[in-house]
Design an enzyme around this catalytic site. Sequence first.
Site, PDB file in Angstrom:
ATOM      1  N   CYS B 121       0.886  -1.164   0.000  1.00 48.85           N
ATOM      2  CA  CYS B 121       0.000   0.000   0.000  1.00 48.85           C
ATOM      3  C   CYS B 121       0.919   1.207   0.000  1.00 48.85           C
ATOM      4  O   CYS B 121       1.537   1.524   1.013  1.00 48.85           O
ATOM      5  CB  CYS B 121      -0.902   0.010   1.233  1.00 48.85           C
ATOM      6  SG  CYS B 121      -1.788   1.578   1.384  1.00 48.85           S
ATOM      7  N   CYS B 124      -0.485   4.295   2.415  1.00 46.94           N
ATOM      8  CA  CYS B 124      -0.488   4.187   3.889  1.00 46.94           C
ATOM      9  C   CYS B 124      -0.104   2.775   4.266  1.00 46.94           C
ATOM     10  O   CYS B 124       1.046   2.392   4.055  1.00 46.94           O
ATOM     11  CB  CYS B 124      -1.824   4.626   4.470  1.00 46.94           C
ATOM     12  SG  CYS B 124      -3.277   3.881   3.697  1.00 46.94           S
ATOM     13  N   SER B 125      -1.034   2.004   4.802  1.00 47.82           N
ATOM     14  CA  SER B 125      -0.698   0.621   5.153  1.00 47.82           C
ATOM     15  C   SER B 125      -1.932  -0.263   5.058  1.00 47.82           C
ATOM     16  O   SER B 125      -2.183  -1.085   5.927  1.00 47.82           O
ATOM     17  CB  SER B 125      -0.085   0.549   6.551  1.00 47.82           C
ATOM     18  OG  SER B 125      -0.981   1.104   7.493  1.00 47.82           O
ATOM     19  N   CYS B 126      -2.731  -0.080   3.984  1.00 47.25           N
ATOM     20  CA  CYS B 126      -3.910  -0.915   3.787  1.00 47.25           C
ATOM     21  C   CYS B 126      -3.497  -2.381   3.740  1.00 47.25           C
ATOM     22  O   CYS B 126      -2.518  -2.747   3.088  1.00 47.25           O
ATOM     23  CB  CYS B 126      -4.619  -0.542   2.479  1.00 47.25           C
ATOM     24  SG  CYS B 126      -5.316   1.115   2.535  1.00 47.25           S
TER      25      CYS B 126
END
Lengths: 106, 221
Positions: B121, B124-126
């Site tokens: 991602c 962000c940090s999906c």
Amino acid sequence: MNPLAAAPRPACGEPRFVPGDRVRVLDLPRPGHVRTPHYVRHKVGTVVEYTGLFLNPEDLAYGRCSGPAVNGYRVVFDQSHLWRDYRGSGSDRLFIELYEHWLERA
Amino acid sequence: MPHDAPHGHDHDHDHDPHAPAADLGDARSRWYEVASDVMRDMLVERQVLTAREVSRQIELMESKSIQLGGRLVARAWTDPDFRTRLLEDGKAAAASIGIPMTEAALKVVEDTPAVHNVIVCTLCSCYPRSLLGQPPAWYRNKAYRSRVVREPRQVLAEFGTRVPDDVEIHVHDSNADLRFIVLPMRPAGTERLDEAALAALVTRDCLIGVAPPRLPDVAAA
């Protein structure tokens, strides 16, 4: 598939693109919770899949939870098109999810 | 997650908003940590949520683990019909074997002799948290997020995964509503393993696509 699909919202248009369509990513001057990274803007890719209707994250992030919903797609790009100095196989690809208002027909 | 458990203190004490957050490498994350604490405390104070509900939700998030992803992969390796359903609609297939997910959709991408998949991602940090729990720290780091899209072969090599030139790399940027896992190829030499033993071969790195499943050294010898 999409749990948000049941939420009340204004009607949304039919998908403009189908798998196989060539699309260019727009560079919209939008601030905030935008889900279109800069490295795909202005680039041309191919729609691989329609992913469904989603509430627009650009609205949701600011509490606007009643729509309108937007059509989503997975789009594939050749890595050698995204990165001028790409080191790797010419057939390497990148897949990303993009909402319809960020796409135009190429 | 800013704190392990909710607590009732006020915020007059010394949260320096500019102190570096060593684990995320970004000083601004400390500001968001404070904002998150304040928001949580206000929601509790105004009785929108109880402290107990907050800690229950944290417990629920922490109870998710990579083992659920391993179960999906092992079932797909041993049941061709399940594999087909998993590739068509990952969330529905997971639910059908008692693994519910809260994200909008799970897209399962399949490795083949011609294609190696890897997930990131960039924004962000999906990550499929309702299935796998929290992502590893490196998945959230800017180094991984910025590099794996533009030099995936080099990044994979740093994980010890050398992808031959005639195998296509497909990078999936998990930037929006879908969540992804990789269905890796079943390793050779696992014909006699049952589903539970196969599931144990599947690591978090396998599901993100930075490493293939491997037999333990003992079994491989």
